[in-house]
Design a protein around this motif. Structure first.
Motif, PDB file in Angstrom:
ATOM      1  N   ALA A   1       0.858  -1.207   0.062  1.00  0.00           N
ATOM      2  CA  ALA A   1      -0.064   0.071   0.052  1.00  0.00           C
ATOM      3  C   ALA A   1       0.832   1.278   0.050  1.00  0.00           C
ATOM      4  CB  ALA A   1      -0.886   0.049   1.180  1.00  0.00           C
ATOM      5  N   TYR A   2       1.948   1.313   0.645  1.00  0.00           N
ATOM      6  CA  TYR A   2       2.885   2.525   0.607  1.00  0.00           C
ATOM      7  C   TYR A   2       3.237   2.646  -0.685  1.00  0.00           C
ATOM      8  CZ  TYR A   2       6.723   5.419   1.945  1.00  0.00           C
ATOM      9  OH  TYR A   2       7.720   6.379   1.944  1.00  0.00           O
ATOM     10  N   ILE A   3       3.844   1.594  -1.201  1.00  0.00           N
ATOM     11  CA  ILE A   3       4.594   1.681  -2.531  1.00  0.00           C
ATOM     12  C   ILE A   3       3.691   2.147  -3.508  1.00  0.00           C
ATOM     13  CG2 ILE A   3       5.703   0.175  -4.393  1.00  0.00           C
ATOM     14  CD1 ILE A   3       6.865  -1.371  -1.895  1.00  0.00           C
ATOM     15  N   ARG A   4       2.335   1.643  -3.350  1.00  0.00           N
ATOM     16  CA  ARG A   4       1.516   2.226  -4.385  1.00  0.00           C
ATOM     17  C   ARG A   4       1.298   3.932  -4.288  1.00  0.00           C
ATOM     18  NH1 ARG A   4      -2.816  -2.800  -4.253  1.00  0.00           N
ATOM     19  NH2 ARG A   4      -1.612  -4.247  -5.456  1.00  0.00           N
ATOM     20  N   THR A   5       1.063   4.200  -2.986  1.00  0.00           N
ATOM     21  CA  THR A   5       0.910   5.684  -2.812  1.00  0.00           C
ATOM     22  C   THR A   5       1.784   6.373  -3.160  1.00  0.00           C
ATOM     23  OG1 THR A   5      -0.502   4.831  -0.525  1.00  0.00           O
ATOM     24  CG2 THR A   5       0.329   7.168  -0.647  1.00  0.00           C
ATOM     25  N   GLN A   6       3.174   6.078  -3.048  1.00  0.00           N
ATOM     26  CA  GLN A   6       4.291   6.811  -3.568  1.00  0.00           C
ATOM     27  C   GLN A   6       4.360   6.834  -5.067  1.00  0.00           C
ATOM     28  OE1 GLN A   6       5.994   8.404  -1.202  1.00  0.00           O
ATOM     29  NE2 GLN A   6       4.557   7.881   0.158  1.00  0.00           N
ATOM     30  N   LYS A   7       3.948   5.715  -5.635  1.00  0.00           N
ATOM     31  CA  LYS A   7       4.084   5.848  -6.961  1.00  0.00           C
ATOM     32  C   LYS A   7       3.012   6.619  -7.444  1.00  0.00           C
ATOM     33  CE  LYS A   7       6.233   1.448  -7.911  1.00  0.00           C
ATOM     34  NZ  LYS A   7       6.155  -0.055  -8.708  1.00  0.00           N
ATOM     35  N   ILE A   8       1.791   6.760  -6.765  1.00  0.00           N
ATOM     36  CA  ILE A   8       0.763   7.622  -7.335  1.00  0.00           C
ATOM     37  C   ILE A   8       1.090   8.997  -7.277  1.00  0.00           C
ATOM     38  CG2 ILE A   8      -1.582   8.197  -7.028  1.00  0.00           C
ATOM     39  CD1 ILE A   8      -2.294   5.469  -6.386  1.00  0.00           C
ATOM     40  N   LYS A   9       1.851   9.413  -5.791  1.00  0.00           N
ATOM     41  CA  LYS A   9       2.384  10.545  -5.827  1.00  0.00           C
ATOM     42  C   LYS A   9       3.208  11.108  -6.812  1.00  0.00           C
ATOM     43  CE  LYS A   9       1.747  10.965  -0.868  1.00  0.00           C
ATOM     44  NZ  LYS A   9       2.406  11.212   0.395  1.00  0.00           N
ATOM     45  N   GLN A  10       4.341  10.239  -7.306  1.00  0.00           N
ATOM     46  CA  GLN A  10       5.276  10.593  -8.112  1.00  0.00           C
ATOM     47  C   GLN A  10       4.825  10.747  -9.395  1.00  0.00           C
ATOM     48  OE1 GLN A  10       7.924   7.017  -8.046  1.00  0.00           O
ATOM     49  NE2 GLN A  10       9.075   7.919  -6.194  1.00  0.00           N
ATOM     50  N   LEU A  11       3.693   9.952 -10.023  1.00  0.00           N
ATOM     51  CA  LEU A  11       2.925  10.163 -11.101  1.00  0.00           C
ATOM     52  C   LEU A  11       2.362  11.247 -11.034  1.00  0.00           C
ATOM     53  CD1 LEU A  11       2.255   8.958 -13.981  1.00  0.00           C
ATOM     54  CD2 LEU A  11       0.300   7.879 -12.813  1.00  0.00           C
ATOM     55  N   GLY A  12       1.764  12.002 -10.212  1.00  0.00           N
ATOM     56  CA  GLY A  12       1.066  12.919 -10.054  1.00  0.00           C
ATOM     57  C   GLY A  12       1.977  14.220 -10.276  1.00  0.00           C
TER      58      GLY A  12
ATOM     59  N   VAL B   1       2.913  14.505 -13.921  1.00  0.00           N
ATOM     60  CA  VAL B   1       1.961  15.164 -14.485  1.00  0.00           C
ATOM     61  C   VAL B   1       2.130  16.835 -14.297  1.00  0.00           C
ATOM     62  CG1 VAL B   1      -0.537  15.376 -15.047  1.00  0.00           C
ATOM     63  CG2 VAL B   1       0.650  13.018 -14.702  1.00  0.00           C
ATOM     64  N   LEU B   2       2.156  17.177 -13.190  1.00  0.00           N
ATOM     65  CA  LEU B   2       2.086  18.353 -12.945  1.00  0.00           C
ATOM     66  C   LEU B   2       3.331  19.291 -13.466  1.00  0.00           C
ATOM     67  CD1 LEU B   2       1.329  18.827  -9.142  1.00  0.00           C
ATOM     68  CD2 LEU B   2       0.190  19.714 -10.872  1.00  0.00           C
ATOM     69  N   ASN B   3       4.729  18.650 -13.576  1.00  0.00           N
ATOM     70  CA  ASN B   3       5.531  19.041 -14.267  1.00  0.00           C
ATOM     71  C   ASN B   3       5.619  19.075 -15.734  1.00  0.00           C
ATOM     72  OD1 ASN B   3       6.910  19.803 -11.972  1.00  0.00           O
ATOM     73  ND2 ASN B   3       7.778  17.703 -11.624  1.00  0.00           N
ATOM     74  N   GLU B   4       5.059  18.135 -16.319  1.00  0.00           N
ATOM     75  CA  GLU B   4       4.781  17.815 -17.565  1.00  0.00           C
ATOM     76  C   GLU B   4       3.606  17.487 -18.104  1.00  0.00           C
ATOM     77  OE1 GLU B   4       7.753  14.946 -19.503  1.00  0.00           O
ATOM     78  OE2 GLU B   4       9.185  15.638 -18.063  1.00  0.00           O
ATOM     79  N   PRO B   5       2.598  18.375 -18.138  1.00  0.00           N
ATOM     80  CA  PRO B   5       0.868  17.974 -18.305  1.00  0.00           C
ATOM     81  C   PRO B   5       0.714  17.262 -19.477  1.00  0.00           C
ATOM     82  CG  PRO B   5       1.472  20.516 -17.833  1.00  0.00           C
ATOM     83  CD  PRO B   5       2.825  19.984 -17.956  1.00  0.00           C
ATOM     84  N   LEU B   6      -0.191  16.546 -19.543  1.00  0.00           N
ATOM     85  CA  LEU B   6      -0.528  15.802 -20.497  1.00  0.00           C
ATOM     86  C   LEU B   6      -1.099  16.643 -21.752  1.00  0.00           C
ATOM     87  CD1 LEU B   6      -2.727  12.951 -18.898  1.00  0.00           C
ATOM     88  CD2 LEU B   6      -0.422  12.889 -19.861  1.00  0.00           C
ATOM     89  N   ALA B   7      -0.712  16.482 -22.721  1.00  0.00           N
ATOM     90  CA  ALA B   7      -0.997  17.075 -24.074  1.00  0.00           C
ATOM     91  C   ALA B   7      -2.072  16.363 -25.006  1.00  0.00           C
ATOM     92  CB  ALA B   7       0.047  17.495 -25.025  1.00  0.00           C
TER      93      ALA B   7
END
Length: 68
Positions: free
Chosen positions: A34-45, A48-54
């Motif tokens: 659960a912790y690893i999944r949460t951290q991966k979601i945070k990293q993905l977020g 996306v904030l740094n390089e928004p989807l086009a």
């Protein structure tokens, strides 16, 4: 892997209750996953904030493409 860790009994008991796990080992595995999944979601977020989807197409263009 064998690990020795000093973890408060109350923390383990609550984690076991919430995870519905039968053993401490299973509880720790569930918590780590659960912790690893949460951290991966945070990293993905953050990515996306740094390089928004086009998006290349407008909704009407996508509908037209899907109908072809």
């Amino acid at each position: 892997m064998k690990v020795t860790a000093i973890i408060p009994d109350e923390l383990i008991a609550e984690a076991m209750e919430l995870s519905k796990a039968d053993t401490i080992t299973e509880t720790v595995k569930i918590a780590l996953i659960a912790y690893i999944r949460t951290q991966k979601i945070k990293q993905l977020g953050a990515t996306v904030l740094n390089e928004p989807l086009a998006f290349r197409y407008a909704s009407k263009e996508l509908r037209d493409l899907n109908r072809e």
